[in-house]
Design a protein around this motif. Structure first.
Motif, mmCIF file in Angstrom:
data_model
loop_
_atom_site.group_PDB
_atom_site.id
_atom_site.type_symbol
_atom_site.label_atom_id
_atom_site.label_comp_id
_atom_site.label_asym_id
_atom_site.label_seq_id
_atom_site.Cartn_x
_atom_site.Cartn_y
_atom_site.Cartn_z
ATOM 1 N N VAL B 665 48.422 65.812 -75.330
ATOM 2 C CA VAL B 665 49.680 65.227 -74.847
ATOM 3 C C VAL B 665 50.474 64.638 -76.014
ATOM 4 O O VAL B 665 51.612 65.016 -76.254
ATOM 5 N N ARG B 683 44.658 64.543 -72.058
ATOM 6 C CA ARG B 683 44.544 64.617 -70.593
ATOM 7 C C ARG B 683 43.237 65.350 -70.307
ATOM 8 O O ARG B 683 43.185 66.569 -70.403
ATOM 9 N N ASP B 689 47.328 64.298 -64.198
ATOM 10 C CA ASP B 689 48.197 63.827 -65.262
ATOM 11 C C ASP B 689 47.771 62.459 -65.786
ATOM 12 O O ASP B 689 48.521 61.762 -66.448
ATOM 13 N N VAL B 814 50.619 60.521 -67.913
ATOM 14 C CA VAL B 814 50.952 60.893 -69.297
ATOM 15 C C VAL B 814 52.428 61.246 -69.462
ATOM 16 O O VAL B 814 52.936 61.263 -70.587
ATOM 17 N N MET B 815 53.124 61.513 -68.354
ATOM 18 C CA MET B 815 54.544 61.839 -68.480
ATOM 19 C C MET B 815 55.341 60.626 -68.994
ATOM 20 O O MET B 815 56.495 60.760 -69.385
ATOM 21 N N CYS B 816 54.732 59.433 -68.951
ATOM 22 C CA CYS B 816 55.401 58.227 -69.449
ATOM 23 C C CYS B 816 55.092 57.936 -70.921
ATOM 24 O O CYS B 816 55.536 56.915 -71.460
ATOM 25 N N CYS B 817 54.334 58.793 -71.581
ATOM 26 C CA CYS B 817 53.984 58.539 -72.982
ATOM 27 C C CYS B 817 55.216 58.659 -73.884
ATOM 28 O O CYS B 817 56.184 59.350 -73.554
ATOM 29 N N VAL B 818 55.177 57.978 -75.009
ATOM 30 C CA VAL B 818 56.245 58.139 -75.997
ATOM 31 C C VAL B 818 55.629 58.534 -77.337
ATOM 32 O O VAL B 818 54.439 58.326 -77.576
#
Lengths: 256, 968
Positions: B665, B683, B689, B814-818
């Motif tokens: 990710v 992931r 996710d 994980v869609m909120c990772c930066v």
């Protein structure tokens, strides 16, 4: 439509079988994964499948050379079954180590010229590399290629450089439509390292056989199949369809 | 060929058809030139396979054609004997493995050749008994014999595991004519005279027998045998030495310590007693925090925290320092291999899905003439350890996703290699318990003489003769064997009838002695050592018992499951063998051919170690005077980016497969410009996710001033790293790895106490439970006075006290990772924290706020301020994003001078890029500028421009230093 069944063959050291199976399932196929010894003992699983996939990894540790020992197994024990498989119009996909296996069995490029004319040698850099590359599809008979591109996905290998025996072999490869993908930059132009990551002859990244039913490629399409796989995903829209899925979908569609 | 012909030896030589295809030769040439012999013209490599058996030319040629040669790129020469190739090569070096050293390629060829013999139905006329591999290098452009011998021993071969046969300049080594054999031993039970020994003789026995036990420990053993009324057998004494080694039992960290000296985090002096240092600091922090998501801590091979309702994640970080010092490639490979086995053997088996690696090494440009005898050049150590992690991790199919390389001259003689591994484990497979009557099953690789005394070796100091003395401690790994074992374990763990074994552990340091000793601690065990499968005949029973041969696991298996389990392992081509029983009588009983060769009470073995009270002292030294700084901010920024510890590690990272298993990710390299990610995000489930973040903190440069502060900083850095990618500080656990030069003085022990207390205070303040750890407390090197004088070095060299903190954090989505690359021109840049020494509670609040802003989508890029300070952090974000920024220091006010603001290294300090329209403010937040779409970084104070640099120039300064090390 009827379920397409994919048989995934693994051996000691295969290590991409789970994610490869997952992508086939994602696009709607049913999968079964078998150890090569089990398949050798019971080749009927081939007859029950429409697609054979040899995933990436380090089968037998790449001892001697990449893919060589599994290729020996296939040649010694399953060559007739594989020939029947292709004759029946079914598809074979070899990714990375699977591509190396297919080349070393002679299934790829499978030219009339005969075996032992094309190989996958050590990268020019002398090193294993994990790096994302762009792939330009070569429009032709390959059942996994739909012509759109370039596709973006990673390579991860030490022995991925296409080397040919002589100029005639290269001419035949190109003219007879054996090239399925070439390494290009993001705009579609050819270039040296790192655009061509391993020093492959004529920037070849993937080969197909005389029928277009067999595809072998060094890059890993199954590693660009989730929105967060793309190295720049945090800058991109989150509802994109990842490039890697395309190849699996195209193959499946060609069977329906 | 007729049946009565005796065995013969044949060789197959393979040479690349052109120099450009000879990657092995080109690699060696580049290596030699880089290390100073730039006049060498060519090195051509020849791969050699030797076959022994009932063979003739026709058969060997057929085998070569079908199996060994790639006709597109290689020429092949088949010859009888072992010397029949290489005519015309005037100057050459032929490198063979020493007898008994693992050769996975030879094993594969032997197995495949036998298969082919069956398939060809030539069993009656041909038979392959053994295979060896070797390399030969033909060299042109050499000046003299000295250069040739230097290349042979320093570049082409490691005399620890290989023999180099050199030809040229009058030297002509006699190459072997037949296969070498490992020495054979015949069975004889041996006892060791102990009861009658005085103190001096006990000390001599401990040293000469490589037991490395203290005087008190030797006396405790003597007392035990006095009550038994007999002398011990050799294998009993070995078992005690392995089990009581620092490596296995961590006796220093678990000892009782009286500490006198500077207080912890406060002024003044204190005296305090720690009953079991580890328990009263590191473990105490975990107990105080008492998090319900900690599923298994400090009990098993690895710590386990909850991942989701179904699974936990197991995390372990190991060190493998001594083996890596004398054989970097094999040492690092077996280091990661061993750590992976820790995960495989955690609970009833976890599936590894990510690895980490951290190296501490001397700078790779170290002068060749300042290298102590017996020490490998740091460049060779670097390429060796990178190669070892690469080949083992990649072959296992486990992505290596996070790590660090730290360069410091004091790691010259004692490089540090930390290997970490994370695995996914079903929550109902964490508990394990051996049952009385269970069979003891050993599975995986065979046992050989490799890795004898590894546990005790790593508990001793290195010397200039350790290569000769301890070459038997080195192991060579075979990743594919371990992969097969893993495949088999997962089938057996998840079998439709339930898990097929009741407990499992890996064979690590101490080999079977540790694994069986540990599993049988409560019940007792009886082992028939003659049942253990061997690589070659002739091992003594004590060698079988303590060998650290790799890729082996031990399981306890109930009678009802034995047959099914053996079938599962056979289907994966893994050898599994019953070697004994867990008895229930509390005794450890060892037999060979039915003769009892060892009998020890488990209670004495595990609880007989005498506890010692040690004294620790630590007083603050004079603060170091700051070194003079370059005034010009622009040029200082470029040189800071080019510092080895900051510079791009892309050359290393790309050699690791960091994407296999398709869970990647946040990758180690971020953005178009491949900047340095703070942490990795993986992931582990393809159908979810949910993810985990992995980061680390390491600040050995602070240890000389105060190890307490070093520990605070290491924990802080590890936490910041996982927060920067989206980790949740409320669901973050940490691991410790203490590597000290020695702990034999009160001062050194005092330093260790301070680090433990610092780690404890930070863990409690930030809410980060420790879940596992490992220490390595003998990392020093001694050499003769003359040698030390010649090198202008001390006779005894120690590493800086080094604490590695590894962090693992759960990420719900994980869609909120930066990532740390700058995203969008116009976005505001903020500096958060830093610039004063904040208390731990204030720092904890800042960490929490930053994590919340990231979770709420207010931040699109985050990076921690560490090596090189704020300026380097911003420059790295520009490089990664391939875009520019304008930074103005006005908002900081006048209280801190520019150089300290820009290049000072602070705890609890972040740079954030806000998403468009987001508002972030409050305490400790400073607006420092914005992202631009011009490829330039501009730093100013008021109207004065302090630095202005193109991103290309920054990038070049950052990439160049280590690219030069790795480039071919």
């Amino acid at each position: 439509m009827a379920d397409v069944r994919v048989l995934i063959v693994r051996g000691p050291g295969t290590n991409c079988e789970l994610e490869t199976a997952h992508v086939w399932e994602q696009v709607g196929a049913r999968t079964r994964t078998m150890h090569i010894n089990a398949l050798r003992d019971d080749p009927t699983a081939l007859a029950e499948s429409q697609i054979l996939t040899i995933p990436g990894g380090f089968c037998y540790g790449d001892d001697v050379s990449a893919g060589k020992i599994m290729a020996m197994d296939l040649r010694l024990f399953l060559s007739d079954a594989l020939r029947d498989f292709v004759s029946a119009g079914k598809l074979i996909l070899g990714i990375c180590n699977g591509f190396q296996v297919l080349v070393k069995t002679g299934l790829l490029p499978g030219m009339a010229l005969g075996d032992g004319r094309v190989t996958l040698a050590f990268n020019t850099s002398g090193r294993y590399e994990d790096r994302w590359v762009h792939l330009a599809p070569v429009q032709g008979r390959c059942r996994f290629v739909d012509g759109d591109g370039p596709l973006y996905m990673p390579i991860a290998h030490a022995e991925g450089r296409i080397v040919v025996k002589d100029a005639t072999t290269l001419t035949t490869l190109c003219d007879a439509g054996h090239v399925a993908f070439r390494y290009v930059d993001e705009h579609g132009a050819s270039g040296d390292y790192p655009v061509n990551p391993n020093g492959s002859t004529d920037h070849i990244a993937a080969l197909t056989d005389d029928t277009g039913q067999v595809l072998g490629l060094m890059p890993h399409p199954e590693r660009n199949a989730h929105p967060t796989h793309h190295p720049l995903w945090t800058q991109l829209p989150k509802d994109r369809t990842p490039d890697g899925l395309r190849l699996f979908k195209t193959a499946l569609a060609s069977l329906r | 060929m007729s049946q009565d012909t005796g065995p013969s030896v044949w060789g197959v030589a393979l040479r690349a058809k052109s120099a450009s295809l000879d990657v092995r030769g080109l690699g060696a040439l580049a290596d030699v030139r880089r290390r100073g012999l730039s006049h060498i013209e060519t090195i051509r490599a020849t791969k050699l396979y030797f076959l022994r058996g009932r063979l003739d030319r026709a058969f060997v040629e057929r085998l070569a054609t079908d199996l060994l040669v790639d006709p597109v790129v290689e020429d092949c020469h088949v010859f009888e004997g072992m010397r029949g190739d290489g005519a015309g090569e005037e100057i050459r070096v032929e490198v063979h493995r020493q007898p008994g050293v693992m050769d996975p390629v030879a094993e594969t060829i032997l197995r495949t050749a036998r298969r082919m013999v069956c398939h060809w139905k030539t069993q009656d006329t041909a038979r392959v008994d053994a295979v060896q591999t070797a390399w030969r290098f033909a060299i042109t452009g050499l000046g003299n014999l000295t250069e040739l011998e230097w290349i042979a021993t320093r570049v082409l071969a490691n005399d620890c595991i290989e023999t180099a046969y050199v030809d040229g300049f009058g030297r002509s080594d006699s190459r072997p004519v037949d296969f070498a054999h490992a020495p054979q031993a015949t069975f004889a039970k041996r006892t060791v005279r102990l009861l009658s020994l005085d103190d001096d003789a006990l000390a001599t026995l401990s040293r000469d027998g490589h037991l490395f036990l203290s005087a008190a420990e030797m006396k405790a053993i003597q007392a035990y045998y006095t009550t038994l009324g007999r002398d011990p057998t050799d294998v009993e004494l070995e078992t005690l030495a392995q089990t009581w080694s620092e490596h296995c039992v961590h006796k220093t960290l678990k000892s009782d310590i009286v500490y006198r000296g500077a207080d912890f985090g406060r002024d003044g002096e204190i005296e305090v007693r720690f009953d079991n240092l580890l328990k009263s600091t590191i473990v105490a922090a975990t107990q105080e925090l008492d998090r319900d998501w900690c599923l298994s801590v400090f009990e098993d091979n690895a710590g386990v925290i909850a991942f989701d309702d179904e699974f936990g994640v197991a995390f372990k970080v190991e060190t493998h320092n001594h083996p890596s010092a004398i054989e970097p490639y094999g040492g690092a490979a077996t280091g990661i291999g061993g750590c992976i086995r820790d995960i495989m053997g955690c609970g009833l088996g976890a599936k590894p899905f990510a690895s980490t690696d951290v190296f501490c090494l001397a700078p790779p440009d170290w002068p060749e003439d300042r290298l102590p005898r017996g020490v490998l050049h740091p460049r060779r150590v670097l390429t060796g350890v990178v190669g070892g992690v690469r080949d083992y991790g990649n072959r296992m199919g486990i992505p290596t996703v996070n790590g660090a390389i730290y360069f410091e001259p004091r790691y010259l003689t004692n490089p540090l290699v930390f290997c970490g591994c994370v695995g996914l484990i079903p929550r109902n497979r964490i508990a394990k318990e051996v049952q009385a009557g269970d069979h003891i099953v050993v599975a995986g690789g065979r046992t050989g003489r490799d890795g004898i005394h590894g546990a005790t070796f790593s508990s001793s100091e290195l010397t200039d003769t350790h290569v000769d003395e301890f070459s038997h401690a080195v192991q060579i790994g075979n990743a594919i064997e371990e992969k097969k074992v893993l495949d088999a374990i997962l089938v057996a763990r998840d079998h439709e009838t339930g898990c097929l074994y009741s407990a499992m552990t890996d064979c690590g340091a101490g080999g079977l002695s540790s694994a069986v000793g540990e599993m049988g601690e409560k019940l007792g065990a009886c082992v028939d050592l003659d049942k253990v499968p061997l690589k070659y005949a002739g091992l003594r029973y004590d060698e079988i018992w303590i060998s650290e041969a790799q890729e082996r696991m031990v399981m306890s298996v109930g009678d009802e499951n034995l047959e099914t389990l053996l079938a599962v392992f056979a289907a994966e081509e893994v050898e599994a063998t019953v070697i004994g029983t867990f008895t229930g009588d509390g005794q450890l009983c060892l037999r060979f051919d039915g003769v009892v060769v060892g009998e020890l009470g488990m209670d004495f073995l595990h609880n007989g170690l005498p506890r010692e009270v040690r004294v620790a002292e630590w007083r603050r030294g004079e603060p170091k005077t700051a070194s003079p700084v370059v005034a010009d901010v622009g040029s200082r920024l470029l040189s800071a980016l080019g510092e080895l510890n900051t510079a791009s590690k892309e050359w290393v990272i790309r050699q690791y497969d960091h994407e296999v298993q398709a869970g990647s990710v946040v990758k180690p390299l971020a953005g178009r410009g491949h900047g340095p990610s703070d942490a990795a995000v993986v992931r582990p489930r393809l159908d979810s996710d949910r993810g985990i973040a992995l980061g680390c903190g390491l600040c050995p440069e602070m240890a000389d001033d105060d190890p307490y502060e070093m520990a605070l900083s290491a924990v802080d850095e590890a936490l910041r790293n996982v927060i920067c990618v989206g980790g949740d500080p409320a669901r973050t656990a940490i691991l410790d790895n203490f590597c000290w030069g020695s702990v034999d003085s009160p001062r050194a022990l005092g330093s260790l106490v301070r680090a433990c207390r610092g780690a404890q205070d930070a863990a409690v303040a930030f809410g980060l439970p420790f879940i596992s750890g490992k220490d390595s407390l003998n990392n020093q090197f001694s050499q003769s006075e003359q040698e030390a004088a010649r090198l202008q070095m001390p006779a005894r060299v120690s590493i800086p006290d080094t604490l590695l903190i590894s962090a693992i954090s759960i990420i719900p989505d994980v869609m909120c990772c930066v990532t740390m690359d700058l995203k969008q021109a116009g976005n505001r840049l903020l500096c958060v924290g830093g610039f004063v020494n904040r208390g731990l509670d204030e720092a904890a609040a800042i960490h929490g706020r930053v994590a919340a802003w990231i979770r709420d989508g207010k931040v699109v890029a985050a990076h921690d301020v560490s090596d090189g300070g704020l300026a380097v952090a911003i420059a790295e974000m520009c490089i990664a994003g391939a875009t520019g920024a304008t930074v103005n220091l006005d908002a900081f006010g006048e209280s801190v001078e520019d150089a300290a603001l820009l290049f000072g290294e602070w705890r609890c300090c972040y740079v954030l890029e806000c998403s468009a329209g987001a508002t972030i403010g409050g305490d400790a937040v400073t607006d420092i500028g914005c992202v631009t779409d011009t490829p330039t970084l501009t730093v100013s104070r008021g109207e004065v421009t302090l630095a202005e640099s193109s991103i290309d120039a920054l990038s070049e300064a950052w990439r160049r230093p280590l690219a030069a090390v790795g480039g071919v």
